[in-house]
Enzyme design. Structure first.
Site, short mmCIF file in Angstrom:
data_model
loop_
_atom_site.label_atom_id
_atom_site.label_comp_id
_atom_site.label_asym_id
_atom_site.label_seq_id
_atom_site.Cartn_x
_atom_site.Cartn_y
_atom_site.Cartn_z
N HIS A 69 0.73 -7.44 0.29
CA HIS A 69 2.01 -7.01 0.85
C HIS A 69 1.82 -5.88 1.87
O HIS A 69 2.59 -5.75 2.81
CB HIS A 69 2.96 -6.55 -0.26
CG HIS A 69 3.58 -7.70 -1.00
ND1 HIS A 69 4.86 -7.67 -1.51
CD2 HIS A 69 3.11 -8.94 -1.31
CE1 HIS A 69 5.14 -8.84 -2.09
NE2 HIS A 69 4.08 -9.61 -2.00
N GLY A 75 0.24 -4.34 9.03
CA GLY A 75 -1.21 -4.15 8.90
C GLY A 75 -1.65 -3.41 7.64
O GLY A 75 -0.85 -2.83 6.91
N ASP A 77 -2.59 -0.63 6.31
CA ASP A 77 -2.57 0.80 6.66
C ASP A 77 -1.95 1.64 5.54
O ASP A 77 -1.52 2.76 5.78
CB ASP A 77 -1.80 1.02 7.97
CG ASP A 77 -0.34 0.60 7.86
OD1 ASP A 77 0.05 0.03 6.81
OD2 ASP A 77 0.43 0.84 8.81
N THR A 199 -3.61 -16.97 -9.59
CA THR A 199 -4.42 -17.36 -10.75
C THR A 199 -4.48 -16.21 -11.76
O THR A 199 -5.05 -16.34 -12.85
CB THR A 199 -5.85 -17.79 -10.34
OG1 THR A 199 -6.58 -18.12 -11.51
CG2 THR A 199 -6.61 -16.70 -9.62
N ASP A 251 -0.84 -18.08 -14.30
CA ASP A 251 -1.75 -19.16 -14.68
C ASP A 251 -1.81 -19.17 -16.22
O ASP A 251 -2.59 -18.41 -16.81
CB ASP A 251 -3.13 -18.90 -14.07
CG ASP A 251 -4.20 -19.82 -14.65
OD1 ASP A 251 -3.88 -20.70 -15.49
OD2 ASP A 251 -5.37 -19.67 -14.26
#
Ligand code: HEM
Length: 337
Positions: A69, A75, A77, A199, A251
């Protein structure tokens, strides 16, 4: 004498192809960036991530999601780590980021505190988040990937930038592909990254409740879900309105282990999110789900390459960023729109 032109041209094309996978800005990063300025960097990162994961096994998934995210929105950062102020609502407080798990923020804070003692003012929060994520993915069984270092921390964090850069669970395949390709990631990498992300970790019932309750006028449950799996989810989520914290494993067969079972689950109608399920429904991605379900090595290689690429999306270097003293606030407070 034969002209050297064709040879030189193909050499140039080869060189361009090898450079094209990573953006130009990443050329400023190096693997041994902290070798002189913070020689204990690797050791401190290793110790911090290992002890945090041992005491809180949900940390690896938390960090992987937060890292994704962060990188997708303006970017890698560390802008996702910044807290809102009375003047500005930061990324972290956007609706899409409301469920980011606290363990991710905590592991970065712990590493930052230890690094500030060892080498004050040197290591960026963005580098800490990238390396913590890599170490944690490896710890839970995933592939190792290289993280080049020297990214600076961003100087802004704007909540409204989140929605346009991150897909929601009801996103269409076209929307997802657009979002990933706009960051330089291929469809192969989209599928591998999503499979890697899902997963491990959890999803709250509200994210998939429309698939298990009142799905349509003809079917209570999404028919693409495995019926037994759907029954279990319906039981588990029966009270999710009263208790929104109820969550299911992404998962269910190996919730804490990074492996390729997510893809096998998908082929058996056991994907929680609608955005996961369309990976098997869409002809552009279905063959990749089948490939990664069959061959974990190819999945791991693609995931590792994709993470290396993700880790340099929109990085700030030099004067375009700073090394924050604390990861949740800018060094100098600026007003933001
Ligand atoms: C392709 C589109 C994607 C969509 C629509 C999506 C959406 C979501 C949603 C809705 C959740 C559940 C959050 C919650 O209820 O707490 C989730 C969990 C998660 N996602 Fe994704 N995701 C996507 C791709 C990715 C990618 C590429 C990664 C990482 C490389 C990732 C990593 C994770 C992780 C690790 C979790 C579990 C977090 C935890 O347990 O704390 N996701 N995702």
């Amino acid at each position: 004498m034969a002209s050297p032109f064709p040879f030189l041209l193909s050499l140039l094309l080869l060189l361009l192809a090898s450079l094209s996978s990573l953006p130009d800005s990443s050329a400023h990063l190096t693997l041994d960036y902290y070798a002189k300025t913070c020689p204990k960097f690797d050791q401190i990162m290793q110790e911090t991530t290992t002890s945090k994961q041992m005491s809180n096994p949900t940390t690896a998934a938390a960090a992987l999601r937060v890292f994704f995210h962060d990188c997708m929105v303006d970017g890698c950062d560390a802008s996702v780590l910044v807290a809102s102020t009375s003047l500005s609502k930061a990324e972290r407080d956007s609706d899409l980021n409301e469920a980011l798990a606290g363990d991710a923020f905590d592991v970065v804070t712990r590493a930052k505190n230890a690094l500030e003692l060892a080498c004050p003012g040197v290591v960026s929060c963005a580098d800490i988040l990238a390396v913590a994520t890599r170490n944690l993915v490896k710890y839970v069984g995933g592939p190792f990937f290289k993280v080049r270092l020297g990214r600076k921390d961003g100087r802004e964090s704007v909540a409204s930038h989140v929605e346009i850069n991150l897909p929601r669970a009801n996103a269409s395949m076209d929307q997802m592909i657009d979002m990933f390709t706009s960051k330089g990631l291929t469809v192969e990498e989209l599928v591998a990254l999503t499979g890697g992300g899902h997963t491990i970790g959890f999803t709250h019932c509200k994210e998939f409740s429309n698939r298990i309750f009142n799905f349509s006028s003809t079917s209570e449950v999404d028919p693409s879900l495995n019926p037994k799996f759907a029954d279990r989810l319906r039981q588990m989520c029966a009270n999710y309105h009263k208790n929104p914290a109820i969550a299911a494993f992404n998962d269910p067969l190996s919730p804490g282990t990074f492996d390729n079972l997510f893809f096998k689950n998908l082929l058996n109608g056991m994907g929680l999110l609608a955005s996961d399920q369309i990976l098997v429904a869409d002809p552009r991605t279905k063959p990749l789900v089948e490939l990664y379900a069959r061959n974990q090595t190819v999945f791991f290689e693609t995931f590792a390459r994709a993470m290396e690429k993700t880790s340099v999306i929109g990085i700030k270097t030099g004067r375009h960023g700073e090394v924050r003293a604390q990861c949740d606030r800018f060094n100098t407070v600026r007003s933001q729109s």
